[in-house]
Design a protein around this motif. Sequence first.
Motif, mmCIF file in Angstrom:
data_model
loop_
_atom_site.group_PDB
_atom_site.id
_atom_site.type_symbol
_atom_site.label_atom_id
_atom_site.label_comp_id
_atom_site.label_asym_id
_atom_site.label_seq_id
_atom_site.Cartn_x
_atom_site.Cartn_y
_atom_site.Cartn_z
ATOM 1 N N ALA A 86 0.835 -1.205 0.000
ATOM 2 C CA ALA A 86 0.000 0.000 0.000
ATOM 3 C C ALA A 86 0.867 1.252 0.000
ATOM 4 O O ALA A 86 0.582 2.219 -0.727
ATOM 5 C CB ALA A 86 -0.943 -0.012 1.200
ATOM 6 N N GLY A 87 1.951 1.242 0.793
ATOM 7 C CA GLY A 87 2.830 2.402 0.840
ATOM 8 C C GLY A 87 3.534 2.643 -0.494
ATOM 9 O O GLY A 87 3.710 3.788 -0.920
ATOM 10 N N VAL A 88 3.952 1.564 -1.145
ATOM 11 C CA VAL A 88 4.595 1.713 -2.459
ATOM 12 C C VAL A 88 3.609 2.323 -3.456
ATOM 13 O O VAL A 88 3.958 3.231 -4.228
ATOM 14 C CB VAL A 88 5.128 0.351 -2.966
ATOM 15 C CG1 VAL A 88 5.496 0.424 -4.446
ATOM 16 C CG2 VAL A 88 6.344 -0.077 -2.142
ATOM 17 N N CYS A 89 2.366 1.882 -3.433
ATOM 18 C CA CYS A 89 1.370 2.438 -4.357
ATOM 19 C C CYS A 89 1.058 3.895 -4.016
ATOM 20 O O CYS A 89 0.912 4.734 -4.898
ATOM 21 C CB CYS A 89 0.095 1.601 -4.336
ATOM 22 S SG CYS A 89 0.323 -0.005 -5.091
ATOM 23 N N ARG A 90 0.990 4.209 -2.727
ATOM 24 C CA ARG A 90 0.801 5.602 -2.315
ATOM 25 C C ARG A 90 1.963 6.442 -2.834
ATOM 26 O O ARG A 90 1.776 7.525 -3.389
ATOM 27 C CB ARG A 90 0.696 5.653 -0.783
ATOM 28 C CG ARG A 90 0.136 6.936 -0.189
ATOM 29 C CD ARG A 90 1.210 7.999 0.027
ATOM 30 N NE ARG A 90 2.330 7.491 0.785
ATOM 31 C CZ ARG A 90 3.599 7.806 0.521
ATOM 32 N NH1 ARG A 90 3.917 8.632 -0.472
ATOM 33 N NH2 ARG A 90 4.575 7.281 1.238
ATOM 34 N N ALA A 91 3.190 5.932 -2.697
ATOM 35 C CA ALA A 91 4.373 6.672 -3.146
ATOM 36 C C ALA A 91 4.369 6.844 -4.665
ATOM 37 O O ALA A 91 4.768 7.888 -5.182
ATOM 38 C CB ALA A 91 5.643 5.947 -2.692
ATOM 39 N N LEU A 92 3.913 5.833 -5.361
ATOM 40 C CA LEU A 92 3.829 5.903 -6.820
ATOM 41 C C LEU A 92 2.933 7.068 -7.228
ATOM 42 O O LEU A 92 3.269 7.864 -8.117
ATOM 43 C CB LEU A 92 3.245 4.582 -7.329
ATOM 44 C CG LEU A 92 3.206 4.343 -8.819
ATOM 45 C CD1 LEU A 92 4.536 3.762 -9.258
ATOM 46 C CD2 LEU A 92 2.074 3.387 -9.186
#
Length: 412
Positions: A86-92
């Motif tokens: 979820a954090g990686v997608c938020r960062a993306l």
Amino acid sequence: MASELQPARGTHDLIGEDQRRHSHVVDTARRVAAGYGFDEWTTPIFEDTRVFSRTLGETSDVVMKEMYSFEDRGGDPITLRPEGTAGVCRALVTNGLTQSLPQKVFYAGPMFRYERPQKGRYRQFHQIGIELVGPSEPLADAEVIACGWDILQALGIAGDTVLEINTLGDKASRQAYRDALVAYFTQHQAALSADSLARLDRNPMRILDSKDDADRRIVADAPTISGYLTAEAAAFYARLKTHLERFGVPFRENPRIVRGLDYYGHTAFEFITGKLGAQGTVMAGGRYDGLVEEMGGPPTPAVGWAAGIERLAMLLDAPPPAPATVVVVPVGDSAEAAALDVMQNLRHAGIRAEMAYRGNLRRRMERANRIGARAAVILGDDDISRGVAQVKNLATGEQEAVALAEIAAHLR
Ligand code: ATP
Ligand code: MG
């Protein structure tokens, strides 16, 4: 007094061999993933609670009962990350990278879940993971799985694991399957656990993942998704299997794998082991085409996995050896300056070197043996005036005089 302070329940310190096992897992995974074109990202350990509550699924175990959530001093809702995707997608999304696809992400770091601690299950644990964001082809799923397999190979533990794969189909497949599951579980309502009853309306597929014994008996006879797949979803799954065979990754199909988080579709997989008791899943993942959109980005296909570092580290056969060091031993105060020079020369030449701060020759040699040093460089005043030192191989006991300028080359 200090002895009353214990580590918080479900946390552990990594020291000595434990840290070496941990680092070996991370370093190996990072290297193998880099060979597949993945770059490392580091995202924050805490995020706005909605990053997780909106995306992991409100009926998932993680959101229902495992999150470390609190209001910070400014009143903002914060959650210690329970997983990495979820954090990686938020960062993306927040870094504007949804227009620069594909993105191939590797990460490693701590995760937090309020769970009942037991072997292989902690409240602070650590994961490595990869995310391949952009491609919608089943080849991407196969590549992500092959990368995981290669990491297990490189760690020497692939033989202890079995890859199980399943398809969760596309939306239409899941809708039809959902209806079938609701009909089936409704017949067995009386015997279902409270958690599963709560999921019956909102997300009956989650019941398939229940760890409750009574639930599991009912789940054993539940319909599988294979009868409900659309032609497209079935074709996607067939191509995944062909690609996996091409990559030489052995697998078996398990229609019960649904994964614990709600954002998965099509591919779901787990590498499991029989060597860790109940905590048998070491690496798990799948395709999550809807997650980036739920995070506020455009529709973006993606596939990835995460693996528990502690579980991988436990499977490592031999612990990585402690690094061998060279101990520099000045004999007498006046030799200390020369010893410092020698020690820094060794370090700058990339050779691990240490010196005890005090003690006579015997004490210092005892310490060198105790820490498993591979060699001692002994500097006495007479030797120094001749421009040499005694270099002793602590494995063989052999000792010889070596010119000060040659010590690094001699020890390499
Ligand atoms: P489990 O079924 O064991 O609870 P999960 O489905 O909750 O696992 P994921 O969210 O898929 O696990 O996380 C991926 C991997 O992270 C797991 O396969 C496991 O190796 C590791 N993991 C998950 N939770 C923990 C934990 N509390 N302690 C240690 N490792 C964990
Ligand atoms: Mg879990």
